[in-house]
Design an enzyme around this catalytic site. Sequence first.
Site, PDB file in Angstrom:
ATOM      1  N   ASP A 135       0.054  -2.164   4.285  1.00  0.00           N
ATOM      2  CA  ASP A 135       1.594  -1.161   4.611  1.00  0.00           C
ATOM      3  C   ASP A 135       2.835  -1.838   4.873  1.00  0.00           C
ATOM      4  O   ASP A 135       4.023  -1.506   4.806  1.00  0.00           O
ATOM      5  CB  ASP A 135       1.271  -0.176   5.778  1.00  0.00           C
ATOM      6  CG  ASP A 135       0.384   0.987   5.570  1.00  0.00           C
ATOM      7  OD1 ASP A 135      -0.104   0.985   4.432  1.00  0.00           O
ATOM      8  OD2 ASP A 135       0.032   1.705   6.295  1.00  0.00           O
TER       9      ASP A 135
ATOM     10  N   GLU B 279       0.843  -0.551  -4.755  1.00  0.00           N
ATOM     11  CA  GLU B 279      -0.442   0.352  -5.080  1.00  0.00           C
ATOM     12  C   GLU B 279       0.167   1.616  -4.788  1.00  0.00           C
ATOM     13  O   GLU B 279       1.099   2.006  -3.839  1.00  0.00           O
ATOM     14  CB  GLU B 279      -1.193  -0.114  -3.741  1.00  0.00           C
ATOM     15  CG  GLU B 279      -2.702   0.708  -3.928  1.00  0.00           C
ATOM     16  CD  GLU B 279      -2.938   2.187  -3.219  1.00  0.00           C
ATOM     17  OE1 GLU B 279      -3.677   2.752  -3.164  1.00  0.00           O
ATOM     18  OE2 GLU B 279      -1.707   2.282  -2.445  1.00  0.00           O
TER      19      GLU B 279
ATOM     20  N   ASP C 190      -1.248   6.233  -5.553  1.00  0.00           N
ATOM     21  CA  ASP C 190      -2.268   7.043  -5.705  1.00  0.00           C
ATOM     22  C   ASP C 190      -1.782   8.093  -6.761  1.00  0.00           C
ATOM     23  O   ASP C 190      -0.709   8.557  -6.882  1.00  0.00           O
ATOM     24  CB  ASP C 190      -2.565   7.857  -4.630  1.00  0.00           C
ATOM     25  CG  ASP C 190      -2.837   6.916  -3.365  1.00  0.00           C
ATOM     26  OD1 ASP C 190      -4.183   6.259  -3.457  1.00  0.00           O
ATOM     27  OD2 ASP C 190      -2.232   6.747  -2.521  1.00  0.00           O
TER      28      ASP C 190
ATOM     29  N   HIS D 136       0.723  -1.073  -0.037  1.00  0.00           N
ATOM     30  CA  HIS D 136       0.178  -0.029  -0.129  1.00  0.00           C
ATOM     31  C   HIS D 136       0.835   1.439   0.055  1.00  0.00           C
ATOM     32  O   HIS D 136       1.593   1.555   0.999  1.00  0.00           O
ATOM     33  CB  HIS D 136      -0.990  -0.084   1.189  1.00  0.00           C
ATOM     34  CG  HIS D 136      -1.778   1.238   1.257  1.00  0.00           C
ATOM     35  ND1 HIS D 136      -1.695   1.772   2.325  1.00  0.00           N
ATOM     36  CD2 HIS D 136      -2.851   1.369   0.478  1.00  0.00           C
ATOM     37  CE1 HIS D 136      -2.784   2.848   2.261  1.00  0.00           C
ATOM     38  NE2 HIS D 136      -3.391   2.599   1.120  1.00  0.00           N
TER      39      HIS D 136
ATOM     40  N   GLU E  69      -4.273   3.874  -8.227  1.00  0.00           N
ATOM     41  CA  GLU E  69      -5.614   4.281  -7.743  1.00  0.00           C
ATOM     42  C   GLU E  69      -5.602   5.767  -8.027  1.00  0.00           C
ATOM     43  O   GLU E  69      -4.937   6.580  -7.985  1.00  0.00           O
ATOM     44  CB  GLU E  69      -5.888   4.515  -6.166  1.00  0.00           C
ATOM     45  CG  GLU E  69      -6.972   5.160  -5.667  1.00  0.00           C
ATOM     46  CD  GLU E  69      -7.111   5.228  -4.138  1.00  0.00           C
ATOM     47  OE1 GLU E  69      -8.155   5.897  -3.479  1.00  0.00           O
ATOM     48  OE2 GLU E  69      -6.409   4.286  -3.400  1.00  0.00           O
TER      49      GLU E  69
ATOM     50  N   LYS F 280      -7.313   9.353  -7.571  1.00  0.00           N
ATOM     51  CA  LYS F 280      -7.513   9.859  -6.464  1.00  0.00           C
ATOM     52  C   LYS F 280      -8.468  11.123  -6.880  1.00  0.00           C
ATOM     53  O   LYS F 280      -7.968  11.927  -7.780  1.00  0.00           O
ATOM     54  CB  LYS F 280      -6.210  10.387  -5.659  1.00  0.00           C
ATOM     55  CG  LYS F 280      -6.465  10.495  -4.064  1.00  0.00           C
ATOM     56  CD  LYS F 280      -6.878   8.789  -3.353  1.00  0.00           C
ATOM     57  CE  LYS F 280      -7.236   8.955  -2.219  1.00  0.00           C
ATOM     58  NZ  LYS F 280      -7.299   7.624  -1.584  1.00  0.00           N
TER      59      LYS F 280
ATOM     60  N   HIS G  69      -1.075  11.013  -2.347  1.00  0.00           N
ATOM     61  CA  HIS G  69      -2.200  10.417  -1.737  1.00  0.00           C
ATOM     62  C   HIS G  69      -3.258  11.549  -1.400  1.00  0.00           C
ATOM     63  O   HIS G  69      -4.291  11.594  -1.762  1.00  0.00           O
ATOM     64  CB  HIS G  69      -2.012   9.858  -0.546  1.00  0.00           C
ATOM     65  CG  HIS G  69      -3.437   9.191   0.294  1.00  0.00           C
ATOM     66  ND1 HIS G  69      -4.061  10.155   1.372  1.00  0.00           N
ATOM     67  CD2 HIS G  69      -4.358   8.082   0.060  1.00  0.00           C
ATOM     68  CE1 HIS G  69      -5.210   9.454   1.456  1.00  0.00           C
ATOM     69  NE2 HIS G  69      -5.193   8.295   0.846  1.00  0.00           N
TER      70      HIS G  69
END
Length: 279
Positions: A270, A70, A72, A43, A144, A146, A85
């Site tokens: 994490d 992963e 953002d 993450h 992702e 965002k 993020h």
Amino acid sequence: MKKYLSSILTAALFFTVFLPGGMALADGEISTKTKKQTLNIAHRGASGYAPENTLAAFEKAVDMKAEMIELDVQMSKDGELVVIHDTTVDRTTDGTGAVKDLTYEEIAELDAGSFFSEEFVGEKIPTLGEVLDQFRGRTGILIEIKSPYLYPEIEQKVADELISRNMDKPNNNKIIVQSFDHQSMKTFQSILPSVPVGVLLSYSPDGISDAQLADFARYAEYVNPNKDMMDADLLERIHEFGMKSHPWTVRDQESADFLLELEVDGIITDYPDYVDPHK
């Protein structure tokens, strides 16, 4: 008589050792169950050990044998896709302001490592392109998108980054795109149907209905809920609708062990070392 018994023992040994799939006779029954492989997804990189969403965190994740990283994605004032993020730079850098109000040149000057520890002083906010170039072929990448409502056409820009690197081919690259904004995922899927998409879900005491799952299944391959929503029933229903699930975000060993026991498809964590499929 001895020859007859020997033949029986030989036959029993053959069926115990050589049956396909590792099947063996035990108490008169054949067991074929094997432990399912659960993807280890780091993450924001291995963000328990390095500053989130930085090249250092992604390198640490690869070192720790995570199968995917992963990250953002947001967009600078001048249209550069940057990996961060929050919608502001305040928490994770030495700067202030909204990502959308800063140019890429301004963002590139920020220190994104000092907030974590002195070891990472000078770590930068990378672009999506930098991460794709550095980690393609080394690990899977879960992107992702965002707050897409802040960034018009960000879905097309993410698609363009993948297409320009020939990373949009099905089964050729381990790429997944996800978002809490489900309309954004419908848009992305219409632009680049060869790349699988996932829907992220925040915790809800009402759970996830079959009607919701049926709607998601029209365009998504993954349903990724808050880990506290996951149980055997939800996982089974997600699978019945033809999708997979990567719950988020694991930050303790107990949660990792629970999800591994459920045999979820992937765990977003994490701490990649908490997710050991060989336990």
